[in-house]
Design a protein around this motif. Sequence first.
Motif, mmCIF file in Angstrom:
data_model
loop_
_atom_site.group_PDB
_atom_site.id
_atom_site.type_symbol
_atom_site.label_atom_id
_atom_site.label_comp_id
_atom_site.label_asym_id
_atom_site.label_seq_id
_atom_site.Cartn_x
_atom_site.Cartn_y
_atom_site.Cartn_z
ATOM 1 N N THR A 3 0.827 -1.204 0.000
ATOM 2 C CA THR A 3 0.000 0.000 0.000
ATOM 3 C C THR A 3 0.862 1.255 0.000
ATOM 4 O O THR A 3 1.907 1.301 0.658
ATOM 5 N N GLN A 4 0.440 2.256 -0.764
ATOM 6 C CA GLN A 4 1.096 3.561 -0.802
ATOM 7 C C GLN A 4 0.212 4.552 -0.047
ATOM 8 O O GLN A 4 -0.946 4.762 -0.412
ATOM 9 N N ILE A 5 0.771 5.126 0.994
ATOM 10 C CA ILE A 5 0.027 6.098 1.796
ATOM 11 C C ILE A 5 0.759 7.428 1.735
ATOM 12 O O ILE A 5 1.917 7.519 2.137
ATOM 13 N N GLY A 6 0.090 8.440 1.203
ATOM 14 C CA GLY A 6 0.716 9.754 1.086
ATOM 15 C C GLY A 6 -0.112 10.825 1.753
ATOM 16 O O GLY A 6 -0.767 10.582 2.775
ATOM 17 N N SER A 7 -0.122 12.011 1.185
ATOM 18 C CA SER A 7 -0.917 13.094 1.744
ATOM 19 C C SER A 7 -2.376 12.920 1.335
ATOM 20 O O SER A 7 -2.695 12.150 0.437
ATOM 21 N N GLY A 8 -3.259 13.633 2.015
ATOM 22 C CA GLY A 8 -4.678 13.538 1.659
ATOM 23 C C GLY A 8 -5.419 12.651 2.624
ATOM 24 O O GLY A 8 -5.372 12.840 3.836
ATOM 25 N N ILE A 9 -6.062 11.612 2.083
ATOM 26 C CA ILE A 9 -6.945 10.776 2.903
ATOM 27 C C ILE A 9 -6.134 9.653 3.548
ATOM 28 O O ILE A 9 -6.301 8.468 3.234
ATOM 29 N N SER B 288 2.507 17.886 0.335
ATOM 30 C CA SER B 288 1.190 18.363 0.753
ATOM 31 C C SER B 288 1.092 19.878 0.618
ATOM 32 O O SER B 288 2.087 20.575 0.401
ATOM 33 N N GLY B 289 -0.119 20.401 0.741
ATOM 34 C CA GLY B 289 -0.338 21.849 0.720
ATOM 35 C C GLY B 289 0.163 22.506 -0.550
ATOM 36 O O GLY B 289 -0.171 22.090 -1.662
ATOM 37 N N ASN B 290 0.992 23.539 -0.383
ATOM 38 C CA ASN B 290 1.520 24.313 -1.518
ATOM 39 C C ASN B 290 2.856 23.779 -2.026
ATOM 40 O O ASN B 290 3.646 24.539 -2.603
ATOM 41 N N ALA B 291 3.105 22.493 -1.829
ATOM 42 C CA ALA B 291 4.414 21.927 -2.181
ATOM 43 C C ALA B 291 4.767 22.135 -3.650
ATOM 44 O O ALA B 291 5.876 22.581 -3.974
ATOM 45 N N VAL B 292 3.826 21.842 -4.543
ATOM 46 C CA VAL B 292 4.098 21.980 -5.982
ATOM 47 C C VAL B 292 4.404 23.427 -6.336
ATOM 48 O O VAL B 292 5.354 23.724 -7.082
ATOM 49 N N LYS B 293 3.634 24.356 -5.791
ATOM 50 C CA LYS B 293 3.869 25.783 -6.028
ATOM 51 C C LYS B 293 5.228 26.202 -5.476
ATOM 52 O O LYS B 293 5.973 26.953 -6.135
ATOM 53 N N ASN B 294 5.565 25.718 -4.273
ATOM 54 C CA ASN B 294 6.855 26.065 -3.664
ATOM 55 C C ASN B 294 8.019 25.553 -4.499
ATOM 56 O O ASN B 294 9.038 26.241 -4.656
ATOM 57 N N GLU C 233 1.996 10.935 -8.911
ATOM 58 C CA GLU C 233 2.006 11.014 -10.370
ATOM 59 C C GLU C 233 1.235 12.232 -10.879
ATOM 60 O O GLU C 233 1.661 12.896 -11.835
ATOM 61 N N GLU C 234 0.096 12.529 -10.246
ATOM 62 C CA GLU C 234 -0.725 13.663 -10.682
ATOM 63 C C GLU C 234 0.013 14.981 -10.500
ATOM 64 O O GLU C 234 -0.127 15.904 -11.299
ATOM 65 N N LYS C 235 0.809 15.073 -9.430
ATOM 66 C CA LYS C 235 1.527 16.316 -9.150
ATOM 67 C C LYS C 235 2.669 16.546 -10.132
ATOM 68 O O LYS C 235 3.071 17.683 -10.370
#
Length: 320
Positions: free
Chosen positions: A59-65, A256-262, A280-282
């Motif tokens: 299982t892959q558990i990341g940010s979000g749910i 998480s959060g504004n990581a992609v923008k940062n 992958e989506e990010k």
Amino acid sequence: MANNNIKLLAPDVHRGLAELVSKRLGLPLTDCALKRDPTGEVSFSIGESVRDQDIYIITQIGSGIVNDRVLELLIMINASKTASARRITAIIPNFPYARQDRKDKSRAPITAKLMADMLTTAGCDHVITMDLHASQIQGFFDVPVDNLYAEPSVVRYIKENVNFEEAIIISPDAGGAKRAASLADRLDLNFALIHKERARANEVSRMVLVGDVSDKICIIVDDMADTCGTLAKAAEILLENRAKSVIAIVTHGVLSGNAVKNINNSKLDRVVCTNTVPFEEKMKDCPKLAVIDVSGVLAEAIRRLHNGESISYLFKHYPL
């Protein structure tokens, strides 16, 4: 006599890593169904017999749910137990709640210990994880835990993708100095340290560089990238001290959060994460992101565990 075959299970979301491990082992993912009713409750069933089989739940558990993924994992473990599986191994590369490993203030929970208790109670016989935020979490379990390391994969990536003879390894904080020193020794490089003072969680107020990075390719190594604020500020400090360029390599790209923008607004050339966490989506929104595949390490760990071989070989070597 039972054959004790390997059965690979994965939830219905974020199956990318499980599919890569399945391909490397040459074994299909076991047919199973995980459904959610309108109230949000989860039901799970395994589509074939697993009696007296070795079960590996990836299982892959990341940010979000996060909490939903954890509960789904517990249900899958318990379903395997009641289906008379011989041994159940949970493969959780990014261990959830790993940062809550101690009582740092009054009336605070030690949630990493709670996670260990829930996994064991559900029926888990063995846990495989990677680059635990704190190694002592292994002591929270009453069952064996194998904490694999991303370092061999990182060493391979650096040798293949970076002119590492001009590089220097950077630890973004004092806590990561041991990790940076170990990687620097493997590559025969120097390393430097950034001392940071936090105003509050996830926010860095002041950073000071300890070491010389002039005309060097700086490789920041860390176990986790959350909002990436630390990495962005570290890149600025290093470039102010005449570094040639800055690359960040982290094991768990939580992002998480504004990581992609940062990351996009930072002076980092590249942020490289392993695929322990699904992002992958990010990557579609952030051209600076790159991936190190660790499915080979996990697949070899499964093979060795099933055959009763030592796993410690993988601590320092990338599987062939």
